[in-house]
Design an enzyme around this catalytic site. Structure first.
Site, PDB file in Angstrom:
ATOM      1  N   THR A  79      -2.165  -1.941  -7.029  1.00  0.00           N
ATOM      2  CA  THR A  79      -1.755  -0.679  -6.428  1.00  0.00           C
ATOM      3  C   THR A  79      -2.585  -0.386  -5.187  1.00  0.00           C
ATOM      4  O   THR A  79      -3.821  -0.420  -5.233  1.00  0.00           O
ATOM      5  CB  THR A  79      -1.947   0.466  -7.441  1.00  0.00           C
ATOM      6  OG1 THR A  79      -1.256   0.161  -8.649  1.00  0.00           O
ATOM      7  CG2 THR A  79      -1.450   1.785  -6.884  1.00  0.00           C
ATOM      8  N   GLU A  80      -1.902  -0.110  -4.057  1.00  0.00           N
ATOM      9  CA  GLU A  80      -2.558   0.240  -2.789  1.00  0.00           C
ATOM     10  C   GLU A  80      -3.568  -0.819  -2.335  1.00  0.00           C
ATOM     11  O   GLU A  80      -4.517  -0.515  -1.617  1.00  0.00           O
ATOM     12  CB  GLU A  80      -3.260   1.603  -2.911  1.00  0.00           C
ATOM     13  CG  GLU A  80      -2.393   2.714  -3.479  1.00  0.00           C
ATOM     14  CD  GLU A  80      -1.203   3.081  -2.599  1.00  0.00           C
ATOM     15  OE1 GLU A  80      -1.115   2.557  -1.486  1.00  0.00           O
ATOM     16  OE2 GLU A  80      -0.368   3.898  -3.041  1.00  0.00           O
ATOM     17  N   LEU A  81      -3.348  -2.058  -2.747  1.00  0.00           N
ATOM     18  CA  LEU A  81      -4.248  -3.183  -2.429  1.00  0.00           C
ATOM     19  C   LEU A  81      -5.689  -2.917  -2.895  1.00  0.00           C
ATOM     20  O   LEU A  81      -6.639  -3.459  -2.326  1.00  0.00           O
ATOM     21  CB  LEU A  81      -4.243  -3.493  -0.928  1.00  0.00           C
ATOM     22  CG  LEU A  81      -3.014  -4.200  -0.364  1.00  0.00           C
ATOM     23  CD1 LEU A  81      -3.224  -4.551   1.104  1.00  0.00           C
ATOM     24  CD2 LEU A  81      -2.681  -5.477  -1.131  1.00  0.00           C
ATOM     25  N   ILE A  82      -5.858  -2.096  -3.933  1.00  0.00           N
ATOM     26  CA  ILE A  82      -7.195  -1.806  -4.450  1.00  0.00           C
ATOM     27  C   ILE A  82      -7.802  -3.083  -5.040  1.00  0.00           C
ATOM     28  O   ILE A  82      -7.167  -3.793  -5.814  1.00  0.00           O
ATOM     29  CB  ILE A  82      -7.141  -0.691  -5.507  1.00  0.00           C
ATOM     30  CG1 ILE A  82      -6.758   0.638  -4.845  1.00  0.00           C
ATOM     31  CG2 ILE A  82      -8.479  -0.553  -6.228  1.00  0.00           C
ATOM     32  CD1 ILE A  82      -6.518   1.762  -5.823  1.00  0.00           C
ATOM     33  N   TRP A  87      -6.127  -0.258   1.109  1.00  0.00           N
ATOM     34  CA  TRP A  87      -5.598  -0.360   2.477  1.00  0.00           C
ATOM     35  C   TRP A  87      -5.353   1.030   3.084  1.00  0.00           C
ATOM     36  O   TRP A  87      -4.700   1.158   4.103  1.00  0.00           O
ATOM     37  CB  TRP A  87      -4.343  -1.217   2.517  1.00  0.00           C
ATOM     38  CG  TRP A  87      -3.091  -0.674   1.861  1.00  0.00           C
ATOM     39  CD1 TRP A  87      -2.948   0.424   1.076  1.00  0.00           C
ATOM     40  CD2 TRP A  87      -1.783  -1.253   1.966  1.00  0.00           C
ATOM     41  NE1 TRP A  87      -1.642   0.569   0.663  1.00  0.00           N
ATOM     42  CE2 TRP A  87      -0.897  -0.457   1.204  1.00  0.00           C
ATOM     43  CE3 TRP A  87      -1.261  -2.369   2.614  1.00  0.00           C
ATOM     44  CZ2 TRP A  87       0.470  -0.736   1.071  1.00  0.00           C
ATOM     45  CZ3 TRP A  87       0.094  -2.649   2.486  1.00  0.00           C
ATOM     46  CH2 TRP A  87       0.939  -1.841   1.728  1.00  0.00           C
TER      47      TRP A  87
END
Length: 428
Positions: free
Chosen positions: A145-148, A298
């Protein structure tokens, strides 16, 4: 030879309706169906339908030399199935070309990787199964999720069998290093990392139609010339974007579709190819390890998790949500489990950001972050009451933990015995 790796994210939450304090205990349905249907239809018409048709045409026009990847959250897939099933059929056609890769992520588009490893594993497994069911691909590459991403998350992802993961090419992570190489995780060296090229990705996503940008207008040959001008040793250009850039965030009137259609022609003319994340992982070697002790993403200038967990409102909401996780894992009520999925979407916490949404915004359905917090907490209070109602009064978490441990041990024993039965059947 340089190669471009295009990756697109597709996600939409189930938005909550206006849920007041006096609704708690009286109304157990939380969603704004009209808004959810209207938004997904609008996105499909402006972005998904024309973009999917364009991608399919490009793959055919260039005989499979043009390739890309998608990560579609589970709750976005559910909305597409209900409201615009034609989009699902388009994605199936793209999958059949062999030039499109579908990645794994959290089904709920949640922050579970930061808060609850068990829930994180459950969601990733559910999402992989959904992708395989719809598109016939078993995901090999993971996108959180969200490039976490962090070292701890890398270990979790590796333990689930993934060998490749996408993350942000954040400056505080890379330092002097370039995002245009393949890296590996410092905590799990067998996990390869594709790092997003922020400049090229954001040039298209945010600056494409900005008249004040000193490089305006951005045309395909200019972008490809920039890519070709990178040092020869930098063979990998990762351009990761929200799919809504095509047609929604950048409207068709800006020329975004014509721009994108021209990219393969100029790239292939300069000997620049296109690859999926799996192909990159299989063909390139890691040049170094990346150590990321604190989670990056990101989002924003800081590229951290503050858009979702940066203030006391967000922390209070997510702590209260995951405090009920152990009980939810013992529940069999399908409505409760569905609400558990929808309430974990990162968007709900993003709307509570006082940094991003101090007041009204086109991106948030609320007047401000406090309005978002109050509405979510009212819903969550009703949800928690429903979960607690599934158990006898006075049952403490310690008792539930013991019960959950017993159930898990029984499940492991059942799997062990099933495996032994299959082995015996083979011998017979």
């Amino acid at each position: 030879m340089k190669t471009i790796c295009f990756y697109f994210q597709i996600h939409q939450p189930f938005r909550l309706k206006r849920y007041r304090f006096f609704d708690i205990g009286a109304d157990h349905y939380y969603y704004d169906d009209f808004s959810n249907e209207d938004i997904i239809h609008g996105i499909a018409q402006r972005s998904l339908f024309p973009a999917n048709n364009m991608m399919l045409d490009l793959i055919k026009e260039y005989n499979g030399k043009f390739k890309l990847a998608f990560s579609i959250s589970g709750i976005a897939l559910e909305q597409l199935e209900v409201y615009v099933p034609e989009a699902i059929e388009q994605f199936k056609e793209l999958a059949k070309t062999g030039c499109v890769e579908f990645l794994a992520e959290t089904y709920d588009h949640s922050l579970a990787s930061l808060t609850n490893p068990e829930e994180f594993r459950r969601q990733v497994k559910a999402h992989s199964e959904k992708i395989e069911l719809l598109f016939g691909q078993k995901p090999k590459v993971f996108r959180n999720t969200e490039l976490i991403y962090s070292d701890e998350i890398a270990s979790l992802v590796t333990a689930m069998g993934f060998t490749t993961m996408l993350t942000e090419g954040a400056k505080h992570v890379l330092g002097w290093k370039s995002p245009n190489y393949l890296y590996s995780s410092a905590s799990a060296p067998q996990l390869k990392l594709l790092t997003r090229n922020m400049k090229f990705s954001d040039d298209i996503s945010y600056r494409f139609s900005n008249y004040d940008w000193n490089e305006y207008p951005l045309v395909a040959d200019k972008l490809i010339n920039w890519i070709a001008a990178t040092p020869e040793s930098e063979q990998l250009i990762n351009i990761f974007m929200n799919y809504e850039v095509l047609g929604s965030l950048q409207s068709a009137e800006t020329g975004i579709f014509e721009f994108f259609k021209a990219i393969p022609r100029f790239a292939l003319a300069k000997g620049i190819s296109f690859s999926t994340p799996s192909e990159v992982s299989n063909t390139l070697k890691s040049v170094d390890e990346l150590a990321v002790p604190y989670p990056c993403s990101w989002a924003g200038e800081e590229k951290d998790t503050s858009p979702w967990l940066g203030n006391i409102l967000q922390k209070e909401a997510i702590n209260k949500l995951y405090n009920i996780a152990e009980k939810v894992h013992l529940v069999t009520d399908r409505r409760i489990l569905q609400d558990w999925t929808y309430l974990q979407a990162s968007d709900h916490f993003n709307f509570m950001s006082t940094k991003l949404f101090p007041g009204p915004s086109v991106y948030s359905p609320y007047e401000n972050a406090y309005d978002a917090f109050n509405n979510y907490m009212n819903v969550l209070s009703d949800f928690i009451d429903r979960v607690n109602g599934q158990f006898p009064e006075g049952v403490e978490n310690e008792e539930l933990n013991a019960l959950l441990t017993t159930i898990l041990n029984q499940e492991k024993e059942i799997k062990r015995l099933q495996k032994k039965v299959k082995e015996n059947q083979k011998q017979l």
